[in-house]
Design a protein around this motif. Structure first.
Motif, PDB file in Angstrom:
ATOM      1  N   THR A 183      14.520 -36.142   5.254  1.00 54.07           N
ATOM      2  CA  THR A 183      15.115 -35.939   6.570  1.00 54.07           C
ATOM      3  C   THR A 183      15.236 -37.256   7.332  1.00 54.07           C
ATOM      4  OG1 THR A 183      14.218 -33.699   6.636  1.00 54.07           O
ATOM      5  CG2 THR A 183      14.902 -34.664   8.739  1.00 54.07           C
ATOM      6  N   ALA A 184      14.184 -38.058   7.311  1.00 49.69           N
ATOM      7  CA  ALA A 184      14.205 -39.344   8.028  1.00 49.69           C
ATOM      8  C   ALA A 184      15.261 -40.283   7.454  1.00 49.69           C
ATOM      9  CB  ALA A 184      12.829 -39.997   7.973  1.00 49.69           C
ATOM     10  N   VAL A 185      15.344 -40.377   6.145  1.00 55.61           N
ATOM     11  CA  VAL A 185      16.326 -41.267   5.523  1.00 55.61           C
ATOM     12  C   VAL A 185      17.743 -40.744   5.764  1.00 55.61           C
ATOM     13  CG1 VAL A 185      17.152 -42.217   3.329  1.00 55.61           C
ATOM     14  CG2 VAL A 185      14.706 -42.184   3.832  1.00 55.61           C
ATOM     15  N   HIS A 186      17.911 -39.442   5.721  1.00 56.49           N
ATOM     16  CA  HIS A 186      19.225 -38.862   5.981  1.00 56.49           C
ATOM     17  C   HIS A 186      19.659 -39.155   7.416  1.00 56.49           C
ATOM     18  CE1 HIS A 186      22.038 -35.232   5.011  1.00 56.49           C
ATOM     19  NE2 HIS A 186      22.694 -36.307   5.343  1.00 56.49           N
ATOM     20  N   LEU A 187      18.744 -38.992   8.368  1.00 56.81           N
ATOM     21  CA  LEU A 187      19.067 -39.328   9.757  1.00 56.81           C
ATOM     22  C   LEU A 187      19.396 -40.803   9.910  1.00 56.81           C
ATOM     23  CD1 LEU A 187      16.429 -37.188  11.669  1.00 56.81           C
ATOM     24  CD2 LEU A 187      18.912 -36.922  11.744  1.00 56.81           C
ATOM     25  N   TRP A 188      18.617 -41.658   9.261  1.00 59.40           N
ATOM     26  CA  TRP A 188      18.903 -43.090   9.315  1.00 59.40           C
ATOM     27  C   TRP A 188      20.291 -43.363   8.749  1.00 59.40           C
ATOM     28  CZ3 TRP A 188      19.985 -46.005   4.965  1.00 59.40           C
ATOM     29  CH2 TRP A 188      20.244 -47.356   5.217  1.00 59.40           C
ATOM     30  N   TRP A 189      20.597 -42.772   7.601  1.00 56.21           N
ATOM     31  CA  TRP A 189      21.893 -43.011   6.970  1.00 56.21           C
ATOM     32  C   TRP A 189      23.028 -42.561   7.883  1.00 56.21           C
ATOM     33  CZ3 TRP A 189      26.335 -40.707   5.346  1.00 56.21           C
ATOM     34  CH2 TRP A 189      27.136 -41.447   4.473  1.00 56.21           C
ATOM     35  N   LEU A 190      22.884 -41.385   8.484  1.00 51.61           N
ATOM     36  CA  LEU A 190      23.934 -40.875   9.366  1.00 51.61           C
ATOM     37  C   LEU A 190      24.150 -41.762  10.585  1.00 51.61           C
ATOM     38  CD1 LEU A 190      23.193 -37.063   9.244  1.00 51.61           C
ATOM     39  CD2 LEU A 190      25.238 -38.204   8.380  1.00 51.61           C
ATOM     40  N   THR A 191      23.070 -42.255  11.167  1.00 51.44           N
ATOM     41  CA  THR A 191      23.197 -43.031  12.403  1.00 51.44           C
ATOM     42  C   THR A 191      23.466 -44.510  12.163  1.00 51.44           C
ATOM     43  OG1 THR A 191      20.802 -43.312  12.525  1.00 51.44           O
ATOM     44  CG2 THR A 191      21.750 -41.454  13.721  1.00 51.44           C
ATOM     45  N   ALA A 192      22.919 -45.078  11.103  1.00 50.32           N
ATOM     46  CA  ALA A 192      23.042 -46.525  10.883  1.00 50.32           C
ATOM     47  C   ALA A 192      24.163 -46.900   9.922  1.00 50.32           C
ATOM     48  CB  ALA A 192      21.722 -47.095  10.368  1.00 50.32           C
ATOM     49  N   VAL A 193      24.465 -46.046   8.983  1.00 49.90           N
ATOM     50  CA  VAL A 193      25.464 -46.398   7.968  1.00 49.90           C
ATOM     51  C   VAL A 193      26.760 -45.627   8.202  1.00 49.90           C
ATOM     52  CG1 VAL A 193      25.982 -46.426   5.499  1.00 49.90           C
ATOM     53  CG2 VAL A 193      23.657 -46.910   6.284  1.00 49.90           C
ATOM     54  N   HIS A 194      26.691 -44.333   8.176  1.00 47.45           N
ATOM     55  CA  HIS A 194      27.896 -43.497   8.267  1.00 47.45           C
ATOM     56  C   HIS A 194      28.593 -43.653   9.622  1.00 47.45           C
ATOM     57  CE1 HIS A 194      30.664 -40.288   7.397  1.00 47.45           C
ATOM     58  NE2 HIS A 194      30.330 -39.697   8.510  1.00 47.45           N
ATOM     59  N   ARG A 220      34.958 -38.345  -1.765  1.00 41.60           N
ATOM     60  CA  ARG A 220      33.568 -38.642  -2.091  1.00 41.60           C
ATOM     61  C   ARG A 220      32.668 -38.735  -0.863  1.00 41.60           C
ATOM     62  NH1 ARG A 220      32.533 -42.820  -6.455  1.00 41.60           N
ATOM     63  NH2 ARG A 220      31.311 -43.423  -4.689  1.00 41.60           N
ATOM     64  N   TRP A 221      33.199 -38.608   0.346  1.00 41.70           N
ATOM     65  CA  TRP A 221      32.380 -38.792   1.537  1.00 41.70           C
ATOM     66  C   TRP A 221      31.249 -37.790   1.612  1.00 41.70           C
ATOM     67  CZ3 TRP A 221      31.392 -35.221   5.255  1.00 41.70           C
ATOM     68  CH2 TRP A 221      32.235 -34.109   5.321  1.00 41.70           C
ATOM     69  N   ARG A 222      31.428 -36.617   1.033  1.00 47.18           N
ATOM     70  CA  ARG A 222      30.430 -35.565   1.126  1.00 47.18           C
ATOM     71  C   ARG A 222      29.153 -35.888   0.370  1.00 47.18           C
ATOM     72  NH1 ARG A 222      35.439 -33.498   0.293  1.00 47.18           N
ATOM     73  NH2 ARG A 222      36.236 -32.028   1.803  1.00 47.18           N
ATOM     74  N   LEU A 223      29.242 -36.773  -0.619  1.00 51.04           N
ATOM     75  CA  LEU A 223      28.075 -37.107  -1.449  1.00 51.04           C
ATOM     76  C   LEU A 223      27.699 -38.582  -1.362  1.00 51.04           C
ATOM     77  CD1 LEU A 223      29.033 -35.039  -4.620  1.00 51.04           C
ATOM     78  CD2 LEU A 223      27.407 -34.423  -2.828  1.00 51.04           C
ATOM     79  N   ARG A 224      28.344 -39.314  -0.496  1.00 52.21           N
ATOM     80  CA  ARG A 224      28.118 -40.755  -0.433  1.00 52.21           C
ATOM     81  C   ARG A 224      26.667 -41.111  -0.091  1.00 52.21           C
ATOM     82  NH1 ARG A 224      32.667 -42.834   2.402  1.00 52.21           N
ATOM     83  NH2 ARG A 224      33.633 -43.013   0.385  1.00 52.21           N
ATOM     84  N   HIS A 225      25.989 -40.280   0.654  1.00 55.11           N
ATOM     85  CA  HIS A 225      24.613 -40.544   1.066  1.00 55.11           C
ATOM     86  C   HIS A 225      23.585 -40.232  -0.016  1.00 55.11           C
ATOM     87  CE1 HIS A 225      25.262 -36.291   1.621  1.00 55.11           C
ATOM     88  NE2 HIS A 225      23.968 -36.111   1.715  1.00 55.11           N
ATOM     89  N   LEU A 226      23.980 -39.485  -1.029  1.00 54.75           N
ATOM     90  CA  LEU A 226      23.023 -38.995  -2.026  1.00 54.75           C
ATOM     91  C   LEU A 226      22.269 -40.094  -2.776  1.00 54.75           C
ATOM     92  CD1 LEU A 226      21.991 -36.252  -2.801  1.00 54.75           C
ATOM     93  CD2 LEU A 226      23.759 -36.099  -4.535  1.00 54.75           C
TER      94      LEU A 226
END
Length: 136
Positions: free
Chosen positions: A119-130, A9-15
């Motif tokens: 894009t901003a939320v995706h970047l935040w998710w990648l850097t702060a959560v993932h 499920r890691w591929r869709l966890r950010h959705l």
């Protein structure tokens, strides 16, 4: 190191986070559009955000599935989706513009806002959560 398929499920966890932020943006865009240009602008702005969300969600789901099936499918499917989506977007925008619909500019602004927020939320998710998740 975690094996690629131990957490499918890691591929869709950010959705869900991206969809939530986009829903909030669509509501804000509708309010701003309504205040500045009436019902037509509200509709155009919200639909513009929706176009972006639909496009990015489709790409996310298709590429996640492709990566799961065979990672070598990522490039051809990614490029194919890119060409298809931008071709369809161009056709739709030209068709809408030819009608003279006054919601065209808010629609375009909604698309731009959707891209920026996604894009901003995706970047935040990648850097702060993932990036802070424990591996293994």
């Amino acid at each position: 190191m975690v094996e690629p398929d131990t957490d499918r499920r890691w591929r869709l966890r950010h959705l869900p986070v991206l969809l939530g932020a986009s829903a909030a943006l669509a509501a804000v865009a509708a309010v701003v559009g309504g205040v500045t240009g009436g019902v037509t602008a509200a509709l155009g702005a919200a639909v513009g955000v929706g176009v972006t969300v639909l496009s990015y969600t489709l790409t996310t789901v298709v590429l996640a599935r492709a990566d799961q099936v065979n990672p070598q499918l990522l490039l051809p499917l990614g490029v194919g989706l890119y060409v298809l989506k931008f071709s369809l977007l161009g056709v739709v925008l030209v068709a809408v513009a030819s009608t003279g619909w006054p919601g065209l500019i808010p629609l375009c602004l909604g698309i731009v806002a959707g891209v920026a927020v996604w894009t901003a939320v995706h970047l935040w998710w990648l850097t702060a959560v993932h990036a802070r998740r424990p591996r293994g």
